[in-house]
Design an enzyme around this catalytic site. Structure first.
Site, PDB file in Angstrom:
ATOM      1  N   GLU A 119      42.212  34.176  58.762  1.00  0.00           N
ATOM      2  CA  GLU A 119      42.327  32.638  59.548  1.00  0.00           C
ATOM      3  C   GLU A 119      43.654  33.177  60.041  1.00  0.00           C
ATOM      4  OE1 GLU A 119      40.113  30.078  55.939  1.00  0.00           O
ATOM      5  OE2 GLU A 119      41.851  31.534  55.811  1.00  0.00           O
ATOM      6  N   THR A 138      43.797  40.468  46.615  1.00  0.00           N
ATOM      7  CA  THR A 138      42.984  39.314  47.943  1.00  0.00           C
ATOM      8  C   THR A 138      43.630  38.174  48.842  1.00  0.00           C
ATOM      9  OG1 THR A 138      41.985  38.763  45.373  1.00  0.00           O
ATOM     10  CG2 THR A 138      41.772  37.082  47.203  1.00  0.00           C
ATOM     11  N   ARG A 158      53.782  28.341  47.969  1.00  0.00           N
ATOM     12  CA  ARG A 158      54.118  27.239  48.922  1.00  0.00           C
ATOM     13  C   ARG A 158      52.613  26.676  48.168  1.00  0.00           C
ATOM     14  NH1 ARG A 158      49.068  27.024  50.373  1.00  0.00           N
ATOM     15  NH2 ARG A 158      48.248  27.649  53.109  1.00  0.00           N
ATOM     16  N   GLN A 166      47.685  33.940  42.332  1.00  0.00           N
ATOM     17  CA  GLN A 166      48.172  32.895  41.895  1.00  0.00           C
ATOM     18  C   GLN A 166      48.500  31.792  40.865  1.00  0.00           C
ATOM     19  OE1 GLN A 166      49.316  32.344  45.751  1.00  0.00           O
ATOM     20  NE2 GLN A 166      47.431  33.507  45.559  1.00  0.00           N
ATOM     21  N   ASP A 223      40.447  33.073  32.104  1.00  0.00           N
ATOM     22  CA  ASP A 223      39.559  34.097  33.435  1.00  0.00           C
ATOM     23  C   ASP A 223      38.166  35.122  32.886  1.00  0.00           C
ATOM     24  OD1 ASP A 223      41.218  35.057  35.916  1.00  0.00           O
ATOM     25  OD2 ASP A 223      39.369  36.661  34.962  1.00  0.00           O
ATOM     26  N   GLY A 250      41.057  27.610  44.642  1.00  0.00           N
ATOM     27  CA  GLY A 250      40.314  28.436  45.096  1.00  0.00           C
ATOM     28  C   GLY A 250      38.880  28.480  45.970  1.00  0.00           C
ATOM     29  N   GLY A 251      38.516  27.374  45.678  1.00  0.00           N
ATOM     30  CA  GLY A 251      37.262  26.956  46.927  1.00  0.00           C
ATOM     31  C   GLY A 251      38.048  27.264  48.247  1.00  0.00           C
ATOM     32  N   ASP A 252      38.313  27.907  49.014  1.00  0.00           N
ATOM     33  CA  ASP A 252      38.600  27.387  50.208  1.00  0.00           C
ATOM     34  C   ASP A 252      37.858  27.822  51.825  1.00  0.00           C
ATOM     35  OD1 ASP A 252      39.194  29.981  49.438  1.00  0.00           O
ATOM     36  OD2 ASP A 252      41.609  29.886  49.856  1.00  0.00           O
ATOM     37  N   VAL A 302      42.592  23.288  50.212  1.00  0.00           N
ATOM     38  CA  VAL A 302      42.228  24.191  50.715  1.00  0.00           C
ATOM     39  C   VAL A 302      43.572  24.590  51.156  1.00  0.00           C
ATOM     40  CG1 VAL A 302      40.322  23.715  50.649  1.00  0.00           C
ATOM     41  CG2 VAL A 302      41.795  22.952  53.216  1.00  0.00           C
TER      42      VAL A 302
END
Ligand code: NAD
Length: 354
Positions: A65, A93, A121, A149, A170, A234-236, A302
């Site tokens: 991205e 990742t 951030r 993260q 996890d 995590g869902g991004d 996100v």
């Protein structure tokens, strides 16, 4: 004869090693709080920014991205990837690098690693949202997904809200053991839990930061009690979510920039008019945050370009007078700006120049 670049054409570069040095010089928790403040200050002047959903290039295993924005004085972009299967190959990742430029000249003023800076951030943004939305007096958080993260997320919540207990889960126990080890001595009590269900017990804040290129159900509706603040980061990406949709239907949902989150966030599974509130409106008192102690609040994070802009500008200011930079020759700088070709020719090996 090669030409020595002038000072105006040298661009400060912050390497991974420099970034690590800077973080330790400032202090991890201080930096997380200062970044949360910097991001909040920029969210408060939301209309100053040129905003667009990031440009994503999807492939079978991941996404690459570009995230641009500008406030009219500075321009920033980040290059970032998300490849959940990388970990199995011994790779991150998420990796990133970023650039900050002066809008008046278009000249870059900073080039920086952003893998560490993104973790910082992202955690700072989670903390900024949580201090706005989490129930008062929250002391316990669940941290589901204990990868790269994770520790940053825990420490940001500790530094901004005073979180003292962190309940870890996890699917890979080795990841949980790593996070518990890293948090030992950090001033939080980290407890390894055997399931996500067990991790959320007694937690007022639940952070999900798992990586799976799929519609995953890390949390189901029955696991989320009244009054909890969910921090789902995590869902991004399209097709990559963490929460059961019934949770979304029960929660007050807060987002960074709705046009991007509707494509990438947890809310991608909801209708296009599903009500959400952009965080900047809550920060400015234009929309309510937590309306009731029993409501479920959800920050559907996100990652938005303004956060990277704030982080890069923060780093540009912080490296001044420190050794955590090196100046790199990445801009052509002929004495006569129109004589780019002449500059090239003067650099020909001796005897061949004109
Ligand atoms: P990582 O691969 O280092 O860690 C992810 C962890 O999740 C792994 O330890 C994995 O075993 C675990 N996991 C996977 N499925 C799980 C499940 N169902 N239940 C519990 N654990 C599970 O990745 P990371 O760098 O820590 O990133 C985590 C996620 O956060 C990624 O999806 C990434 O894309 C996302 N992210 C979001 C932002 C943002 O701004 N919102 C920023 C950075 C990363």
């Amino acid at each position: 004869m090669s030409q020595t670049p002038s000072a105006r054409a040298l661009v400060p570069f912050v390497s991974v090693e420099d970034m690590m040095g800077l973080v330790h010089r400032v202090g991890i928790e201080t930096m997380l709080v200062e970044l949360a403040d910097a991001i909040e200050a920029d969210f408060r002047r939301w209309e100053a920014f040129d905003k667009r959903a990031r440009v994503a290039s999807h492939s079978r295993d991941g996404v690459i991205e570009l995230m641009p924005t500008s406030d009219g004085e500075l321009y920033a972009f980040k290059y970032v990837n998300g490849h959940p299967a990388n970990v199995k190959r011994g790779l991150q990742t998420v990796t990133a690098l970023g650039l900050l430029a002066d809008v008046a000249t278009g000249y870059p003023v900073l080039l920086a690693e952003m893998t560490l800076l993104t973790a910082l951030r992202t955690a700072a943004t989670s903390a900024m949202a949580a201090r706005l939305l989490a129930p008062k007096g929250a002391r316990t958080m669940a941290l589901i997904g204990n990868g790269a993260q994770a520790e940053f997320q825990a420490l940001a919540m500790k530094a901004t809200l005073g979180i003292a207990d962190v309940r870890l889960y996890d699917v890979d126990p080795a990841a949980t053991a790593k996070t518990a080890r890293n948090l030992a001595g950090a001033g939080v009590a980290a407890v390894a839990c055997a399931s996500a269900q067990s991790a959320v017990e007694g937690a007022q804040i639940v952070t999900t930061c798992t990586a799976d290129k799929a519609f995953a159900t890390v949390l189901t509706d029955n696991m989320v009690g009244a009054g909890v603040h969910l921090n789902a980061i995590g869902g991004d990406c399209p097709g990559k979510t963490e929460l059961h949709r019934d949770i979304l239907a029960r929660a007050d949902v807060f987002v960074e920039y709705a046009p991007q989150t509707r494509v990438e966030g947890e809310i991608q599974v909801m209708p296009p008019d599903f009500p959400v509130t952009e965080l900047w409106r809550v920060l400015r008192g234009e929309a309510p945050g937590r309306r009731d102690p029993r409501r479920i609040t959800l920050f559907d994070g996100v990652g938005f370009a303004v956060e990277d802009f704030s982080a890069l500008r923060y780093v540009r200011d912080k490296i001044k007078g420190t050794p955590f930079r090196r100046d790199i020759d990445m801009l052509a700088d002929p004495d006569d700006p129109r004589d780019l070709f002449g500059m090239l020719m003067r650099a020909k090996p001796d005897g061949q120049g004109r």
